[in-house]
Write an enzyme that holds these catalytic residues in place. Structure first.
Site, mmCIF file in Angstrom:
data_model
loop_
_atom_site.group_PDB
_atom_site.id
_atom_site.type_symbol
_atom_site.label_atom_id
_atom_site.label_comp_id
_atom_site.label_asym_id
_atom_site.label_seq_id
_atom_site.Cartn_x
_atom_site.Cartn_y
_atom_site.Cartn_z
ATOM 1 N N VAL A 187 0.829 -1.211 0.000
ATOM 2 C CA VAL A 187 0.000 0.000 0.000
ATOM 3 C C VAL A 187 0.867 1.267 0.000
ATOM 4 O O VAL A 187 0.602 2.216 -0.739
ATOM 5 C CB VAL A 187 -0.968 0.005 1.210
ATOM 6 C CG1 VAL A 187 -1.880 1.223 1.163
ATOM 7 C CG2 VAL A 187 -1.790 -1.270 1.247
ATOM 8 N N LYS A 214 -6.829 -1.989 9.766
ATOM 9 C CA LYS A 214 -8.154 -2.406 10.252
ATOM 10 C C LYS A 214 -8.110 -3.111 11.601
ATOM 11 O O LYS A 214 -8.943 -2.874 12.466
ATOM 12 C CB LYS A 214 -8.846 -3.285 9.208
ATOM 13 C CG LYS A 214 -7.997 -4.403 8.626
ATOM 14 C CD LYS A 214 -7.511 -4.109 7.223
ATOM 15 C CE LYS A 214 -6.370 -5.044 6.842
ATOM 16 N NZ LYS A 214 -6.467 -5.614 5.550
ATOM 17 N N GLU A 227 -10.634 5.217 5.381
ATOM 18 C CA GLU A 227 -11.456 4.611 4.330
ATOM 19 C C GLU A 227 -10.807 3.333 3.780
ATOM 20 O O GLU A 227 -11.495 2.374 3.418
ATOM 21 C CB GLU A 227 -11.647 5.633 3.196
ATOM 22 C CG GLU A 227 -12.660 5.247 2.160
ATOM 23 C CD GLU A 227 -14.079 5.079 2.708
ATOM 24 O OE1 GLU A 227 -14.702 6.071 3.070
ATOM 25 O OE2 GLU A 227 -14.541 3.931 2.769
ATOM 26 N N ILE A 259 -13.779 0.812 -2.309
ATOM 27 C CA ILE A 259 -15.209 1.194 -2.224
ATOM 28 C C ILE A 259 -15.382 2.224 -1.094
ATOM 29 O O ILE A 259 -15.005 1.949 0.045
ATOM 30 C CB ILE A 259 -16.104 -0.025 -1.919
ATOM 31 C CG1 ILE A 259 -15.833 -1.172 -2.891
ATOM 32 C CG2 ILE A 259 -17.568 0.361 -1.936
ATOM 33 C CD1 ILE A 259 -16.640 -2.431 -2.615
ATOM 34 N N GLY A 314 -0.416 -9.745 -3.690
ATOM 35 C CA GLY A 314 -0.433 -8.690 -2.663
ATOM 36 C C GLY A 314 -1.804 -8.466 -2.048
ATOM 37 O O GLY A 314 -2.054 -7.432 -1.448
ATOM 38 N N GLU A 366 -2.991 -10.848 3.800
ATOM 39 C CA GLU A 366 -2.241 -10.273 4.903
ATOM 40 C C GLU A 366 -0.885 -10.978 4.984
ATOM 41 O O GLU A 366 -0.736 -12.100 4.486
ATOM 42 C CB GLU A 366 -2.992 -10.516 6.226
ATOM 43 C CG GLU A 366 -4.349 -9.866 6.290
ATOM 44 C CD GLU A 366 -4.276 -8.352 6.124
ATOM 45 O OE1 GLU A 366 -3.710 -7.682 6.992
ATOM 46 O OE2 GLU A 366 -4.785 -7.848 5.110
ATOM 47 N N ASP A 385 -9.711 -10.949 9.506
ATOM 48 C CA ASP A 385 -9.616 -9.674 8.796
ATOM 49 C C ASP A 385 -11.022 -9.142 8.484
ATOM 50 O O ASP A 385 -11.303 -7.954 8.662
ATOM 51 C CB ASP A 385 -8.815 -9.863 7.495
ATOM 52 C CG ASP A 385 -8.683 -8.573 6.714
ATOM 53 O OD1 ASP A 385 -7.939 -7.681 7.161
ATOM 54 O OD2 ASP A 385 -9.362 -8.438 5.674
ATOM 55 N N LYS A 435 -12.918 -5.631 9.927
ATOM 56 C CA LYS A 435 -13.543 -4.611 9.060
ATOM 57 C C LYS A 435 -15.011 -4.430 9.431
ATOM 58 O O LYS A 435 -15.542 -3.317 9.433
ATOM 59 C CB LYS A 435 -13.425 -5.029 7.592
ATOM 60 C CG LYS A 435 -11.990 -4.963 7.075
ATOM 61 C CD LYS A 435 -11.865 -5.688 5.754
ATOM 62 C CE LYS A 435 -10.466 -5.556 5.173
ATOM 63 N NZ LYS A 435 -10.214 -6.504 4.089
ATOM 64 N N GLY A 487 -5.236 -4.987 -2.750
ATOM 65 C CA GLY A 487 -4.242 -4.689 -3.777
ATOM 66 C C GLY A 487 -3.703 -3.278 -3.628
ATOM 67 O O GLY A 487 -4.303 -2.429 -2.960
#
Ligand code: HSE
Length: 418
Positions: free
Chosen positions: A16, A98, A122, A129, A180, A183, A194, A198, A296
């Site tokens: 990221v 998260k 976000e 999204i 990618g 985790e 995960d 979220k 990704g």
């Protein structure tokens, strides 16, 4: 209001972080620049000038030139330290962690109130999204009846590869890692952790619920077998890992993350590979469907970019559902209609079921469809031990009040009414 120039201290240069670095280079209109990037391993080769990097967090956290910290590392405890220190030092923060946010929500809420600073995330749920800001801003508490979502890209990718392309689980997981999406500890994806992290974040923005992920019912795709997909297919369904929340008649919210049968007409059926999808049911608008890449490098970076853009006009989450409405609470009193597959009846707690409306016991892998109170899933482990796999049926939630009528109808349909 004048736009604020963002001077960024970036923590993390992985999938990221590097994605953000590249995306920012292509977005000069944002007027945001990375002053310094803090990394853990100094000797790793990076695709950026060497003088951008440091291993000393204080060079970012105590640098008066930096007004914004972006944190995209995957060590939740280190991330918590970075975020809290940055806010206390007067810097706005954007995070994608998260696990950290879900596990520390109460402290992070107080710190935002105390400092009055923006803390945006976000990218922490459904990557590209824009679901956090939408739930926060658009949907009134009373009108948000239900949400059903695919929030983990890796498990959706694995299920797609396994059941559509007949690729084995280990190979599918390896591909998710290589691309990618997964985790760094992929068990977090596979076991549903995960996704539940979220979901804990989104429940807050949707309903004002502050629930530690450990309080939310969940499992992942670890026990799903080829035979489960075959049974589902025979009945016209796909299996997906689905996060769900629904307001019950008593005003409380049923919420969980569990594998589920998805019918051909449902929008989530079209969500394949690393994509995520969110279906919102609200008063008057009926159903709305959000769809996009959920994992990704660039898709996640795009959400961070959008938060940075919002920071230029000092946007903050107001947590309206929590502070301005009567917040909802989680219900632990409803029933679920489930499909269970197992190798031996002795692994199944038959007495936990209100009724069993279908069973197939001859084959090596046996299965049943039945209704049980959620407390059995919340407080007992048999349903996810010994390779037993649980998949929810469509519309699985049965409010207490409906129970008698639903039972009568199901047994009639199964031809076993008395
Ligand atoms: N491992 C996560 C997923 C990354 O697969 O959804 C995005 O949060």
């Amino acid at each position: 209001m004048e736009n604020k120039k963002l001077k960024i201290g970036l923590f993390g240069f992985g999938v990221v972080g590097e994605g953000l670095y590249r995306v920012l280079a292509q977005t000069p209109s944002l007027e945001a620049s990375i002053v310094k990037c803090c990394i853990r391993q100094a000797n790793k080769k990076r695709n950026a000038p060497a003088d951008l990097f440091t291993t000393d967090a204080n060079e970012l956290l105590n640098n008066p030139e930096i007004n914004t910290i972006v944190e995209v590392i995957d060590d939740a405890e280190a991330a918590f330290h970075i975020v809290t220190t940055a806010l206390r030092n007067g810097k706005a923060v954007v995070s994608a962690s998260k696990k950290m946010i879900a596990e520390h929500l109460p402290e992070l809420l107080s710190l935002q109130q105390e400092t009055g600073l923006s803390f945006l995330y976000e990218a922490a749920a459904c990557a590209s999204i824009p679901v956090v800001r939408n739930l926060e801003e658009y949907y009134d508490n009373d009108l948000l009846h239900a949400i059903k979502a695919i929030v983990n890209g890796s498990t959706n990718f694995i299920l797609t590869k396994m059941f559509e392309e007949q690729i084995g689980f280990p190979e599918a997981l390896l591909q998710a890692q290589q691309l990618g999406f997964a985790e760094s500890n992929p068990t977090l994806d596979v076991n549903g952790l995960d996704a539940v992290n979220k979901w804990s974040i989104l429940l807050n923005h949707a309903y004002g619920i502050v629930a530690h992920p450990r309080r939310i019912l969940f499992t992942g795709i670890q026990n799903i077998q080829g035979s489960d997909a075959a049974v589902a297919k025979e009945k016209g369904f796909d299996i997906k890992l689905v996060a769900q929340a629904k307001k019950l008649k008593n005003g409380k919210v049923a919420a969980f993350v569990l594998p589920q049968w998805i019918g051909a007409q449902e929008p989530l059926r079209f969500v394949r590979n690393e994509y995520n999808g969110v279906v919102i049911e609200s008063g008057f608008a009926d159903q709305q469907f959000f769809y996009g890449k959920g994992a990704g490098s660039f898709p996640t970076a795009s959400a961070v970019l959008s938060d940075l853009s919002a920071l230029r006009y000092q946007y903050k989450y107001e947590y309206k559902k929590l502070y301005r409405h009567q917040p909802h609470t989680l219900s632990q009193d409803y029933y679920l209609r489930v499909y269970l597959s197992f190798s031996d009846w002795k692994n199944i707690s038959r007495e936990s079921f209100e009724w069993i409306e279908e069973w197939h016991a001859q084959a090596e892998r046996k299965y049943l469809v039945g209704v049980l109170h959620v407390s059995h899933l919340l407080h007992e482990d048999w349903w996810q031990e010994n390779g037993t796999s649980l998949v929810l049926t469509p519309d699985p939630i049965i409010d207490d009040l409906d129970l008698v009528q639903v039972k009568k109808k199901s047994l009639e349909l199964a031809g076993i009414a008395d």
